[in-house]
Design a protein around this motif. Structure first.
Motif, PDB file in Angstrom:
ATOM      1  N   ARG A 207       0.830  -1.217   0.000  1.00 34.84           N
ATOM      2  CA  ARG A 207       0.000   0.000   0.000  1.00 34.84           C
ATOM      3  C   ARG A 207       0.858   1.257   0.000  1.00 34.84           C
ATOM      4  O   ARG A 207       0.495   2.267  -0.609  1.00 34.84           O
ATOM      5  CB  ARG A 207      -0.954  -0.021   1.196  1.00 34.84           C
ATOM      6  CG  ARG A 207      -2.008  -1.124   1.074  1.00 34.84           C
ATOM      7  CD  ARG A 207      -3.011  -1.114   2.210  1.00 34.84           C
ATOM      8  NE  ARG A 207      -3.917  -2.245   2.089  1.00 34.84           N
ATOM      9  CZ  ARG A 207      -5.257  -2.160   2.018  1.00 34.84           C
ATOM     10  NH1 ARG A 207      -5.844  -0.984   2.060  1.00 34.84           N
ATOM     11  NH2 ARG A 207      -6.004  -3.240   1.900  1.00 34.84           N
ATOM     12  N   LEU A 208       2.007   1.201   0.698  1.00 33.58           N
ATOM     13  CA  LEU A 208       2.923   2.332   0.687  1.00 33.58           C
ATOM     14  C   LEU A 208       3.482   2.565  -0.719  1.00 33.58           C
ATOM     15  O   LEU A 208       3.499   3.704  -1.219  1.00 33.58           O
ATOM     16  CB  LEU A 208       4.054   2.071   1.689  1.00 33.58           C
ATOM     17  CG  LEU A 208       5.228   3.056   1.695  1.00 33.58           C
ATOM     18  CD1 LEU A 208       4.747   4.471   1.945  1.00 33.58           C
ATOM     19  CD2 LEU A 208       6.260   2.630   2.742  1.00 33.58           C
ATOM     20  N   LEU A 209       3.913   1.503  -1.391  1.00 35.05           N
ATOM     21  CA  LEU A 209       4.463   1.640  -2.739  1.00 35.05           C
ATOM     22  C   LEU A 209       3.408   2.163  -3.719  1.00 35.05           C
ATOM     23  O   LEU A 209       3.702   3.022  -4.568  1.00 35.05           O
ATOM     24  CB  LEU A 209       5.003   0.295  -3.219  1.00 35.05           C
ATOM     25  CG  LEU A 209       6.247  -0.245  -2.497  1.00 35.05           C
ATOM     26  CD1 LEU A 209       6.576  -1.637  -3.002  1.00 35.05           C
ATOM     27  CD2 LEU A 209       7.427   0.701  -2.671  1.00 35.05           C
ATOM     28  N   LEU A 210       2.195   1.653  -3.622  1.00 38.44           N
ATOM     29  CA  LEU A 210       1.132   2.109  -4.519  1.00 38.44           C
ATOM     30  C   LEU A 210       0.845   3.594  -4.310  1.00 38.44           C
ATOM     31  O   LEU A 210       0.587   4.333  -5.263  1.00 38.44           O
ATOM     32  CB  LEU A 210      -0.141   1.298  -4.281  1.00 38.44           C
ATOM     33  CG  LEU A 210      -0.090  -0.176  -4.722  1.00 38.44           C
ATOM     34  CD1 LEU A 210      -1.345  -0.902  -4.256  1.00 38.44           C
ATOM     35  CD2 LEU A 210       0.059  -0.282  -6.241  1.00 38.44           C
ATOM     36  N   ARG A 211       0.894   4.028  -3.052  1.00 41.35           N
ATOM     37  CA  ARG A 211       0.584   5.432  -2.763  1.00 41.35           C
ATOM     38  C   ARG A 211       1.664   6.370  -3.292  1.00 41.35           C
ATOM     39  O   ARG A 211       1.363   7.400  -3.905  1.00 41.35           O
ATOM     40  CB  ARG A 211       0.428   5.608  -1.246  1.00 41.35           C
ATOM     41  CG  ARG A 211      -0.071   6.982  -0.844  1.00 41.35           C
ATOM     42  CD  ARG A 211      -0.329   7.026   0.652  1.00 41.35           C
ATOM     43  NE  ARG A 211      -0.718   8.367   1.069  1.00 41.35           N
ATOM     44  CZ  ARG A 211      -0.876   8.738   2.326  1.00 41.35           C
ATOM     45  NH1 ARG A 211      -0.675   7.847   3.301  1.00 41.35           N
ATOM     46  NH2 ARG A 211      -1.215   9.972   2.633  1.00 41.35           N
ATOM     47  N   ILE A 212       2.933   6.028  -3.068  1.00 40.02           N
ATOM     48  CA  ILE A 212       3.993   6.954  -3.484  1.00 40.02           C
ATOM     49  C   ILE A 212       4.261   6.868  -4.986  1.00 40.02           C
ATOM     50  O   ILE A 212       4.992   7.710  -5.532  1.00 40.02           O
ATOM     51  CB  ILE A 212       5.293   6.717  -2.702  1.00 40.02           C
ATOM     52  CG1 ILE A 212       5.883   5.347  -3.022  1.00 40.02           C
ATOM     53  CG2 ILE A 212       5.053   6.878  -1.223  1.00 40.02           C
ATOM     54  CD1 ILE A 212       7.247   5.112  -2.373  1.00 40.02           C
ATOM     55  N   ALA A 213       3.673   5.875  -5.658  1.00 40.98           N
ATOM     56  CA  ALA A 213       3.798   5.807  -7.115  1.00 40.98           C
ATOM     57  C   ALA A 213       2.771   6.688  -7.805  1.00 40.98           C
ATOM     58  O   ALA A 213       2.878   6.960  -9.000  1.00 40.98           O
ATOM     59  CB  ALA A 213       3.633   4.370  -7.595  1.00 40.98           C
ATOM     60  N   GLY A 214       1.770   7.153  -7.063  1.00 40.35           N
ATOM     61  CA  GLY A 214       0.701   7.949  -7.653  1.00 40.35           C
ATOM     62  C   GLY A 214       1.147   9.351  -8.000  1.00 40.35           C
ATOM     63  O   GLY A 214       2.248   9.795  -7.641  1.00 40.35           O
ATOM     64  N   PRO A 215       0.275  10.087  -8.675  1.00 41.60           N
ATOM     65  CA  PRO A 215       0.644  11.435  -9.145  1.00 41.60           C
ATOM     66  C   PRO A 215       0.907  12.422  -8.013  1.00 41.60           C
ATOM     67  O   PRO A 215       1.641  13.394  -8.195  1.00 41.60           O
ATOM     68  CB  PRO A 215      -0.584  11.851  -9.977  1.00 41.60           C
ATOM     69  CG  PRO A 215      -1.706  10.986  -9.485  1.00 41.60           C
ATOM     70  CD  PRO A 215      -1.075   9.693  -9.104  1.00 41.60           C
ATOM     71  N   LYS A 216       0.338  12.207  -6.838  1.00 41.71           N
ATOM     72  CA  LYS A 216       0.546  13.156  -5.738  1.00 41.71           C
ATOM     73  C   LYS A 216       1.992  13.158  -5.279  1.00 41.71           C
ATOM     74  O   LYS A 216       2.526  14.212  -4.893  1.00 41.71           O
ATOM     75  CB  LYS A 216      -0.379  12.808  -4.576  1.00 41.71           C
ATOM     76  CG  LYS A 216      -0.240  13.756  -3.389  1.00 41.71           C
ATOM     77  CD  LYS A 216      -1.225  13.405  -2.288  1.00 41.71           C
ATOM     78  CE  LYS A 216      -1.060  14.350  -1.094  1.00 41.71           C
ATOM     79  NZ  LYS A 216      -2.011  14.035  -0.001  1.00 41.71           N
ATOM     80  N   TYR A 217       2.653  11.990  -5.284  1.00 44.15           N
ATOM     81  CA  TYR A 217       4.017  11.886  -4.761  1.00 44.15           C
ATOM     82  C   TYR A 217       5.032  11.636  -5.870  1.00 44.15           C
ATOM     83  O   TYR A 217       6.066  12.298  -5.918  1.00 44.15           O
ATOM     84  CB  TYR A 217       4.089  10.770  -3.712  1.00 44.15           C
ATOM     85  CG  TYR A 217       3.191  11.020  -2.533  1.00 44.15           C
ATOM     86  CD1 TYR A 217       3.588  11.856  -1.501  1.00 44.15           C
ATOM     87  CD2 TYR A 217       1.931  10.419  -2.445  1.00 44.15           C
ATOM     88  CE1 TYR A 217       2.766  12.088  -0.411  1.00 44.15           C
ATOM     89  CE2 TYR A 217       1.100  10.641  -1.351  1.00 44.15           C
ATOM     90  CZ  TYR A 217       1.516  11.483  -0.336  1.00 44.15           C
ATOM     91  OH  TYR A 217       0.694  11.713   0.725  1.00 44.15           O
ATOM     92  N   GLY A 218       4.768  10.663  -6.723  1.00 43.71           N
ATOM     93  CA  GLY A 218       5.674  10.372  -7.833  1.00 43.71           C
ATOM     94  C   GLY A 218       7.081  10.025  -7.410  1.00 43.71           C
ATOM     95  O   GLY A 218       8.049  10.386  -8.092  1.00 43.71           O
ATOM     96  N   LEU A 219       7.233   9.312  -6.308  1.00 44.37           N
ATOM     97  CA  LEU A 219       8.566   9.006  -5.795  1.00 44.37           C
ATOM     98  C   LEU A 219       9.177   7.782  -6.438  1.00 44.37           C
ATOM     99  O   LEU A 219      10.393   7.573  -6.361  1.00 44.37           O
ATOM    100  CB  LEU A 219       8.505   8.826  -4.273  1.00 44.37           C
ATOM    101  CG  LEU A 219       8.125  10.082  -3.483  1.00 44.37           C
ATOM    102  CD1 LEU A 219       8.002   9.748  -2.001  1.00 44.37           C
ATOM    103  CD2 LEU A 219       9.143  11.186  -3.687  1.00 44.37           C
ATOM    104  N   ILE A 220       8.351   6.920  -7.039  1.00 42.36           N
ATOM    105  CA  ILE A 220       8.865   5.797  -7.821  1.00 42.36           C
ATOM    106  C   ILE A 220       8.214   5.843  -9.192  1.00 42.36           C
ATOM    107  O   ILE A 220       7.163   6.478  -9.378  1.00 42.36           O
ATOM    108  CB  ILE A 220       8.594   4.438  -7.127  1.00 42.36           C
ATOM    109  CG1 ILE A 220       7.109   4.236  -6.849  1.00 42.36           C
ATOM    110  CG2 ILE A 220       9.387   4.351  -5.832  1.00 42.36           C
ATOM    111  CD1 ILE A 220       6.784   2.898  -6.219  1.00 42.36           C
TER     112      ILE A 220
END
Length: 456
Positions: A296-309
Motif C-alpha cells: 500500500r505504501l508503494l502504490l501510494r507513493i507511485a501515484g501522481p501526488k508523490y511520484g517518488l517511484i
C-alpha cells in the motif's frame, strides 16, 4: 475569621456508610471518571481507588469523608436504575410431563425455547466491555503488588511473566461481539516456512536501517542532530489491514484493497539520497515477497501526488484473504487508554505491564504455549511492516518540511537536524514524538554532523 469545622460534623462525615464496592464502580463509570481522576482529587493512588472498588480495602479518615462526599454527589446525578420487571431468566421452565404421560410437542417446543433463551450470550456494549477489561488490567497490578508485599520490582517482574496469557485473554474478550471468527489455519503457504531456526522465511518486512550517505558526525559540524523516539510504534501498528481467512494463491492480478496478504514483486528503483527506500535496506536484487502495508505504501507513493517511484509494482504472485483494518482495534484502544492512564498517574508498574503486553502480542504470536492455537505469522509480518511504514512516513514528513533526515532505524528511531518541534508534536501520546535519552545518563541524545554532499 474562618469558622473551624464542627468536630461532631467531621466525625459524622467519616462514619457515613459507603455504597457497596460494585456501586462505587458503577457511580464512577456513570460519571465518566477514571480512577486516576478520583485518586488525584482525594490524594491517593489509582491502585488505592481500585482496592476500594473491589472491596479489598475501605478508605479511612479524611480520605473516607472525601470519597463519601464524591459518591453522594454522583449518586444524586446518577441514581441506581430501578429494578427491572422479571425477565424470562427469572421465569421457571415449563414443568416436565408426568412420568406416565409423554411430553406433548408444544411442551417440548416451550422447553427448547426456554433453554435457548437461558443459554444465549448476554448482550454487552463496547463501552461496558472496555470498562470490564480495563478493570482486569488494574486488578492484575493490584494482585501482584499485594503478592509482592508492595515490592515494585517483584510485582513488575511477575506482571512481565504473565503479559502473554493476559494479553491473549484481553484479545479474546475484545472479539466476543465480532461479526466474524478469527481462526488458525495450519496449511500455510511455503513462503512462511523458515529454512532453519537461524534463517528467516521469505517475507520481507522492509525494516529500515538507514543513515544519510552525505552526513558525517563531526565535533564542530554545522548541523545539530536530535534523536527522536516514536511512542508505542507496535501499538499504533495494530491498526493495519489483516487477513481474516485462509490465504489464497493467485498468479498475477491487481491489488484488491478489500484483501490483504503478501505479494511477489520486482523492487522499484529508489533514486533519492535524502531518505530511506520504502523497502528498507535490501542489497539483493530480483523479485521479493512484500507485505500488505509495504504494498500500500508503494502504490501510494507511485501515484501522481508523490511520484517518488516510476510506476506501481507489478504483482507476479500473491497469497491473500478477505481483510479488515479493525481486527485489533478494540485491543489497541484498550491498551492505549491503559498506557495513557499509567503515564498520567506516573504508574511505571502498569506502564511496563502494558508495554510488555502489546510488544509480546506481536513477537510471540503462535510461538508461546499461551497463543499456540493462533498460528498467524502473516499477522506478525504485517504488523511489523506497518510499524516500519509508519516510520517511513514520519521521515518523509520531516524531509518535506525542511528537516534533514539523518538516521531512520527499526520501528521507532528517527534522527533529524532542524527545528523538529515545528513538524512533530512533542509528548507521550501515540501520535507524539519524544527526544531519545541515553540509557546510562538520562541525557537527551544530540550530536553535531557535517553535510559532505548534495541531496537528491
Amino acid at each position: 475569621m474562618t469558622t473551624p469545622p464542627d468536630p461532631i460534623d467531621a466525625l459524622l462525615e467519616q462514619a457515613r456508610p459507603l455504597p457497596d464496592p460494585a456501586e462505587r464502580q458503577r457511580l464512577r463509570t456513570a460519571g465518566a471518571l477514571t480512577r486516576t481522576q478520583i485518586a488525584a482529587a482525594i490524594g491517593v493512588t489509582p491502585a488505592t481507588v481500585a482496592k476500594w472498588e473491589t472491596g479489598a480495602t475501605d478508605p479511612a479518615g479524611a480520605h473516607r469523608a472525601a470519597y463519601g462526599k464524591l459518591l453522594d454527589g454522583l449518586a444524586q446525578r446518577y441514581p441506581a436504575p430501578a429494578a427491572r420487571p422479571a425477565t424470562p431468566e427469572a421465569v421457571p421452565p415449563p414443568a416436565p410431563a408426568a412420568p406416565d404421560a409423554p411430553e406433548s410437542p408444544a411442551a417440548r417446543q416451550a422447553r427448547a425455547a426456554h433453554d435457548r433463551h437461558r443459554n444465549r450470550p448476554r448482550p454487552t456494549t463496547a463501552e461496558q466491555t472496555r470498562s470490564e477489561l480495563a478493570e482486569k488490567i488494574t486488578a492484575a497490578v493490584v494482585t501482584e503488588l499485594e503478592r509482592a508485599a508492595g515490592d515494585a520490582d517483584a510485582a513488575t517482574e511477575a506482571l512481565i511473566k504473565r503479559a502473554i496469557p493476559d494479553v491473549m485473554s484481553l484479545f479474546a474478550a475484545t472479539r466476543r461481539t465480532a461479526r466474524y471468527e478469527h481462526t488458525s489455519y495450519p496449511a500455510l503457504p511455503p513462503i512462511f516456512t523458515k529454512p532453519s531456526k537461524r534463517e528467516a522465511d521469505l517475507v520481507w518486512e522492509a525494516r529500515p536501517s538507514w543513515r544519510h550517505p552525505n552526513l558525517r558526525r563531526t565535533p564542530d559540524g554545522e548541523l545539530t542532530v536530535t534523536a527522536l523516539d516514536v511512542n508505542a510504534a507496535y501499538l499504533s501498528a495494530f491498526k493495519t489491514w489483516l487477513p481474516i481467512g485462509r490465504l489464497e494463491h493467485q498468479l498475477g492480478g491487481e491489488h484488491d484493497r478489500k484483501r490483504a496478504g503478501v505479494y511477489l514483486i520486482d523492487p522499484p528503483a529508489w533514486r533519492h539520497t535524502n531518505g530511506p527506500s520504502p523497502l528498507g535496506d535490501r542489497e539483493e536484487t530480483g523479485p521479493l515477497w512484500i507485505t500488505e502495508p509495504t504494498m500500500r505504501l508503494l502504490l501510494r507513493i507511485a501515484g501522481p501526488k508523490y511520484g517518488l517511484i516510476d510506476a506501481p509494482p507489478v504483482i507476479h504472485e500473491s497469497w491473500t484473504s478477505g481483510a479488515t483494518e479493525t481486527l485489533l482495534d478494540s485491543l489497541r484502544q484498550l491498551l492505549a487508554d491503559a498506557r495513557t492512564d499509567a503515564l498520567a498517574a506516573g504508574d511505571d508498574i502498569t506502564l511496563t505491564y502494558v508495554k510488555q503486553m502489546y510488544a509480546k502480542f506481536v513477537s510471540t504470536l503462535g510461538e508461546s504455549p499461551h497463543n499456540r492455537e493462533l498460528v498467524r505469522p502473516d499477522w506478525v509480518h504485517l504488523i511489523r511492516s506497518q510499524a516500519f511504514a509508519n516510520l517511513w512516513w514520519r521521515a518523509y514528513k520531516a524531509a518535506t518540511a525542511g528537516l534533514t533526515v539523518v538516521t531512520v532505524a527499526g520501528t521507532d528511531e528517527l534522527h533529524v537536524a532542524g527545528d523538529w518541534r515545528t513538524v512533530f508534536t512533542e509528548g507521550t501520546a501515540l501520535a507524539d514524538m519524544k527526544v531519545k535519552t541515553d540509557s546510562r545518563t538520562g541525557d537527551p541524545v544530540t550530536y553535531t554532523a557535517t553535510l559532505t554532499g548534495r541531496d537528491t
